[in-house]
Design a protein around this motif. Sequence first.
Motif, PDB file in Angstrom:
ATOM      1  N   MET B 107      22.040  59.062 -76.896  1.00  0.00           N
ATOM      2  CA  MET B 107      21.972  57.984 -75.919  1.00  0.00           C
ATOM      3  C   MET B 107      23.254  58.015 -75.090  1.00  0.00           C
ATOM      4  O   MET B 107      24.338  57.750 -75.601  1.00  0.00           O
ATOM      5  CB  MET B 107      21.834  56.634 -76.623  1.00  0.00           C
ATOM      6  CG  MET B 107      20.462  56.381 -77.219  1.00  0.00           C
ATOM      7  SD  MET B 107      19.159  56.153 -75.969  1.00  0.00           S
ATOM      8  CE  MET B 107      19.326  54.404 -75.618  1.00  0.00           C
ATOM      9  N   PHE B 108      23.103  58.341 -73.808  1.00  0.00           N
ATOM     10  CA  PHE B 108      24.251  58.410 -72.915  1.00  0.00           C
ATOM     11  C   PHE B 108      24.376  57.119 -72.104  1.00  0.00           C
ATOM     12  O   PHE B 108      23.358  56.558 -71.700  1.00  0.00           O
ATOM     13  CB  PHE B 108      24.110  59.566 -71.921  1.00  0.00           C
ATOM     14  CG  PHE B 108      24.215  60.923 -72.532  1.00  0.00           C
ATOM     15  CD1 PHE B 108      23.092  61.619 -72.918  1.00  0.00           C
ATOM     16  CD2 PHE B 108      25.452  61.513 -72.708  1.00  0.00           C
ATOM     17  CE1 PHE B 108      23.184  62.877 -73.472  1.00  0.00           C
ATOM     18  CE2 PHE B 108      25.560  62.778 -73.265  1.00  0.00           C
ATOM     19  CZ  PHE B 108      24.416  63.458 -73.648  1.00  0.00           C
ATOM     20  N   GLY B 109      25.603  56.687 -71.880  1.00  0.00           N
ATOM     21  CA  GLY B 109      25.831  55.575 -70.969  1.00  0.00           C
ATOM     22  C   GLY B 109      25.561  56.035 -69.553  1.00  0.00           C
ATOM     23  O   GLY B 109      26.001  57.098 -69.161  1.00  0.00           O
ATOM     24  N   LEU B 110      24.820  55.258 -68.768  1.00  0.00           N
ATOM     25  CA  LEU B 110      24.482  55.655 -67.400  1.00  0.00           C
ATOM     26  C   LEU B 110      25.158  54.753 -66.377  1.00  0.00           C
ATOM     27  O   LEU B 110      25.655  55.211 -65.357  1.00  0.00           O
ATOM     28  CB  LEU B 110      22.966  55.614 -67.201  1.00  0.00           C
ATOM     29  CG  LEU B 110      22.488  55.953 -65.786  1.00  0.00           C
ATOM     30  CD1 LEU B 110      22.703  57.421 -65.504  1.00  0.00           C
ATOM     31  CD2 LEU B 110      21.025  55.583 -65.610  1.00  0.00           C
ATOM     32  N   ALA B 111      25.162  53.473 -66.651  1.00  0.00           N
ATOM     33  CA  ALA B 111      25.733  52.528 -65.689  1.00  0.00           C
ATOM     34  C   ALA B 111      26.196  51.279 -66.419  1.00  0.00           C
ATOM     35  O   ALA B 111      25.624  50.882 -67.426  1.00  0.00           O
ATOM     36  CB  ALA B 111      24.702  52.161 -64.634  1.00  0.00           C
TER      37      ALA B 111
END
Lengths: 269, 269
Positions: B107-111
């Motif tokens: 799970m990557f941080g996007l905004a």
Amino acid sequence: MSSVTKALDLLSHFSAARAEIGLSQLCRIAKRDKATTYRHLQALEVAGFVEQNPTSKQYRLGPAVLQLAQTREATVPRKASTERPLFDLTETTGETAHVTVLSGTKMFGLAVCDSPRHGTRAIIDIDVFPLHATASGLCALAFGPKGLMDVALADLTSFTTETATTPSALSNTVDAIRQTGFGRAMRSYETEIEGVSAPLFDQTGQFAGAVSVASVATRFTPALEHTIKEHLMIASRDITHNWGGTIPSHIEGLWAKSLTTPHALDSTS
Amino acid sequence: MSSVTKALDLLSHFSAARAEIGLSQLCRIAKRDKATTYRHLQALEVAGFVEQNPTSKQYRLGPAVLQLAQTREATVPRKASTERPLFDLTETTGETAHVTVLSGTKMFGLAVCDSPRHGTRAIIDIDVFPLHATASGLCALAFGPKGLMDVALADLTSFTTETATTPSALSNTVDAIRQTGFGRAMRSYETEIEGVSAPLFDQTGQFAGAVSVASVATRFTPALEHTIKEHLMIASRDITHNWGGTIPSHIEGLWAKSLTTPHALDSTS
DNA sequence: AACAATGGTTCAATATATGAACCACCAAAA
DNA sequence: TTTTGGTGGTTCATATATTGAACCATTGTT
């Protein structure tokens, strides 16, 4: 060529024009084996550098690049990335060089590198570069956003006898710059200074600033101008690259032409 | 582990907090051989993914990531399409909100959108969100692909005393989330932060990410939780819609139920 | 039904990655 | 001055990980 290089090279084939690429297509473009390409894409995918459109099976750039860009943007300020190219520019031309950035409708000085070679040299000590009188400013008018010209026309302060103080004179100057790809300020800001500059572009492809060389007028020969332009091109490409951009091909075209053709301006000497 | 993966993995060690990393240091952090790491860095440098600070010899992220991010943004405008909903969510809840995307098994941080309302607020500065300890991660386990649980079980790092560190504890937590439709991380990643999140879906109907609100624990009342959940629903529908997806009806059903029935959690107050 | 694409997989051959040990350099101690 | 401990960078025999022709499974077209 290491497999890492080969894998990273795959990423360079993605662009706004070619956002999604299928496996076979990518093999053709990159001229590479399918199995290898597939495995490289797998590796890129687990790292988040590409992702697969679940329906079309085509690959596109992944979210990981956004993260990295954010970090890069937060940690490497623009100024730092201009220092090396500026230093080189100063070394090779022997003249003072500086970088300006467009912020809103003003050109601000970002970095300067003084040449140690000559006793007399240009001293750049202004914060905001007049759009109509400096090489950087004229560069912005020529290649920057459209609205800029109106701003420039609102203040045609005369700095020297050479300053363009009428709309038509300014328009002519800017048109000439659009022909050559280089900003030129011939004693129009300070009587003894000749300025030459090249535009800089950011990752959106927009005009973002200019890199300039300010030479003392008495030693500004056609030969020096040619040298300066040659190295301005290099510096502009460098800095633009560091900012995540590319020189638009039509600018490259202008440069190529204005350096090979017999120079109209030079013949005036 | 392919050499491509290993090389790309090096990049993940760069962050705002650790912008420049020397060779030896990177070897320690990444627990890898020096010669190999060096060669990988070389490959990354050639491709422009890292560059070397000429004076300190340390490595930092290079300009290439900016270009890639630009094309990613231009072609897959996921991030852009989250900004309005995120802003609204922050406005209405008064708390920091963020969006994470699932890419592969991470799970990557996007905004992120920070709330300006309170002096103390959650600061989101992680790149990869632990599956077992964050609201987004738990959301992914609850509604994402099946294989994810195995990945999560492989790393049950304990961040706080509340972190689920046993398979059964994690299983129970995830089950609870499947009942309500909202991810919940009660001080399980940071002691003073309560996280609530809602799943996001892409055009294929697959789980694609999560939108979350991180609240400071001391002001996290049942009333606030209710407000947050209401607006999480709105944001999730919005963003999912922007990504070309729709909220699965069973999720809508869960949400409706968990917001109308007398709340088990709320009654604890 | 045959064809021509696609994405994805296999396995023997070998090209390529590997890492212990190495060098050169630098700065702070001894 | 020499020693020590830290850099970044390099070498080379070893063997492991990469390679690509040929393969399969699907899909859509003729």
